[in-house]
Design a protein around this motif. Sequence first.
Motif, PDB file in Angstrom:
ATOM      1  N   LEU A   1      68.326  -8.910  18.070  1.00  0.00           N
ATOM      2  CA  LEU A   1      68.805  -8.980  16.827  1.00  0.00           C
ATOM      3  C   LEU A   1      69.015 -10.084  15.983  1.00  0.00           C
ATOM      4  O   LEU A   1      69.464 -11.147  16.808  1.00  0.00           O
ATOM      5  N   PRO A   2      68.548 -10.277  14.952  1.00  0.00           N
ATOM      6  CA  PRO A   2      68.913 -11.444  14.126  1.00  0.00           C
ATOM      7  C   PRO A   2      70.370 -12.205  14.273  1.00  0.00           C
ATOM      8  O   PRO A   2      70.507 -13.378  14.335  1.00  0.00           O
ATOM      9  N   SER A   3      71.315 -11.266  14.574  1.00  0.00           N
ATOM     10  CA  SER A   3      72.797 -12.017  14.627  1.00  0.00           C
ATOM     11  C   SER A   3      72.613 -12.826  15.883  1.00  0.00           C
ATOM     12  O   SER A   3      73.640 -13.786  16.001  1.00  0.00           O
ATOM     13  N   SER A   4      71.902 -12.714  16.849  1.00  0.00           N
ATOM     14  CA  SER A   4      71.822 -13.299  18.032  1.00  0.00           C
ATOM     15  C   SER A   4      70.934 -14.607  18.289  1.00  0.00           C
ATOM     16  O   SER A   4      71.176 -15.322  19.142  1.00  0.00           O
ATOM     17  N   VAL A   5      70.083 -14.672  17.292  1.00  0.00           N
ATOM     18  CA  VAL A   5      68.929 -15.757  17.422  1.00  0.00           C
ATOM     19  C   VAL A   5      69.734 -16.789  16.790  1.00  0.00           C
ATOM     20  O   VAL A   5      70.841 -17.163  15.951  1.00  0.00           O
ATOM     21  N   HIS A   6      69.505 -17.985  17.601  1.00  0.00           N
ATOM     22  CA  HIS A   6      70.334 -19.433  17.341  1.00  0.00           C
ATOM     23  C   HIS A   6      71.486 -19.350  17.689  1.00  0.00           C
ATOM     24  O   HIS A   6      72.274 -20.479  17.217  1.00  0.00           O
ATOM     25  N   ASP A   7      71.883 -18.429  18.440  1.00  0.00           N
ATOM     26  CA  ASP A   7      73.511 -18.518  18.788  1.00  0.00           C
ATOM     27  C   ASP A   7      73.585 -19.397  19.954  1.00  0.00           C
ATOM     28  O   ASP A   7      72.873 -19.381  20.947  1.00  0.00           O
ATOM     29  N   GLY A   8      74.735 -20.252  19.824  1.00  0.00           N
ATOM     30  CA  GLY A   8      75.116 -20.941  20.938  1.00  0.00           C
ATOM     31  C   GLY A   8      75.683 -20.390  22.149  1.00  0.00           C
ATOM     32  O   GLY A   8      76.314 -19.488  21.954  1.00  0.00           O
ATOM     33  N   CYS A   9      75.551 -21.056  23.449  1.00  0.00           N
ATOM     34  CA  CYS A   9      76.080 -20.363  24.382  1.00  0.00           C
ATOM     35  C   CYS A   9      76.943 -21.329  24.943  1.00  0.00           C
ATOM     36  O   CYS A   9      77.038 -22.637  25.196  1.00  0.00           O
ATOM     37  N   PRO A  10      78.352 -20.876  25.181  1.00  0.00           N
ATOM     38  CA  PRO A  10      79.169 -21.579  25.979  1.00  0.00           C
ATOM     39  C   PRO A  10      79.042 -22.057  27.118  1.00  0.00           C
ATOM     40  O   PRO A  10      78.146 -21.478  28.126  1.00  0.00           O
ATOM     41  N   VAL A  11      79.345 -23.397  27.450  1.00  0.00           N
ATOM     42  CA  VAL A  11      78.946 -24.225  28.633  1.00  0.00           C
ATOM     43  C   VAL A  11      80.005 -24.579  29.344  1.00  0.00           C
ATOM     44  O   VAL A  11      81.032 -25.205  28.755  1.00  0.00           O
ATOM     45  N   ASN A  12      80.223 -24.424  30.746  1.00  0.00           N
ATOM     46  CA  ASN A  12      81.419 -24.762  31.374  1.00  0.00           C
ATOM     47  C   ASN A  12      80.748 -25.669  32.596  1.00  0.00           C
ATOM     48  O   ASN A  12      79.864 -25.630  33.000  1.00  0.00           O
ATOM     49  N   LEU A  13      81.655 -26.958  32.835  1.00  0.00           N
ATOM     50  CA  LEU A  13      81.390 -27.866  33.903  1.00  0.00           C
ATOM     51  C   LEU A  13      82.459 -27.780  35.065  1.00  0.00           C
ATOM     52  O   LEU A  13      83.795 -27.552  34.627  1.00  0.00           O
ATOM     53  N   SER A  14      82.182 -27.764  36.219  1.00  0.00           N
ATOM     54  CA  SER A  14      83.184 -27.965  37.239  1.00  0.00           C
ATOM     55  C   SER A  14      82.789 -28.704  38.415  1.00  0.00           C
ATOM     56  O   SER A  14      81.867 -29.371  38.356  1.00  0.00           O
TER      57      SER A  14
END
Length: 199
Positions: A186-199
């Motif tokens: 769906l257009p609302s998810s396009v180019h949506d940033g993804c949370p990133v975690n480092l450990s």
Amino acid sequence: MAEPPKTAVQQTQQSSPAKLILANFLTTIFVVGLILFLLWLGLHPHFPSFQIQSFSVPGLDQLNGFRNVNITFNVTVRNPNRSTWIHYESIDGSVYYKDQKVGVKPLLYSFNQPPKSTTILQQVFGGTVANNHRWMEIMNDRTEGTVKFSVRLASFIRFKKSIWDRRHHRMHAECDIDVGPDGLILPSSVHDGCPVNLS
């Protein structure tokens, strides 16, 4: 004979050396702290950023689950740092519906990403078979208009800047995706940033 009381000017003259030393000390602490903060900003690397560009799950209307479904997605990986390279040991990807993995695949093997550059991850997953209960949930979500998936990316990464090389970090990124009844993002998810975690 009692000494006459000291005037305000005399008290100020006597306390001035102590105040001057304290002021110099506080100024030195502030300047050193500011220099250390600016150095930290210059050396501290930024996390890589991930964005969903496309995602499709054709065949959501079939009766036999994910047995013959190919899940296709496109994710961009951006190194936002000005002078720091990012070394990836590899990137593994998996697709989930709720808590069940419905596709998994190695996406990229060991590579170095230059500063201010973007890498495209475009892959096709062969879907695994979801159990009947999960498939019925997917069909119910599809009837209501939205099916929620997530793409999870994992890697060991290392930040590299000249001869300065930081330790390995375990990186996780999770991209939540809303898919329509036709199996397309769906257009609302396009180019949506993804949370990133480092450990």
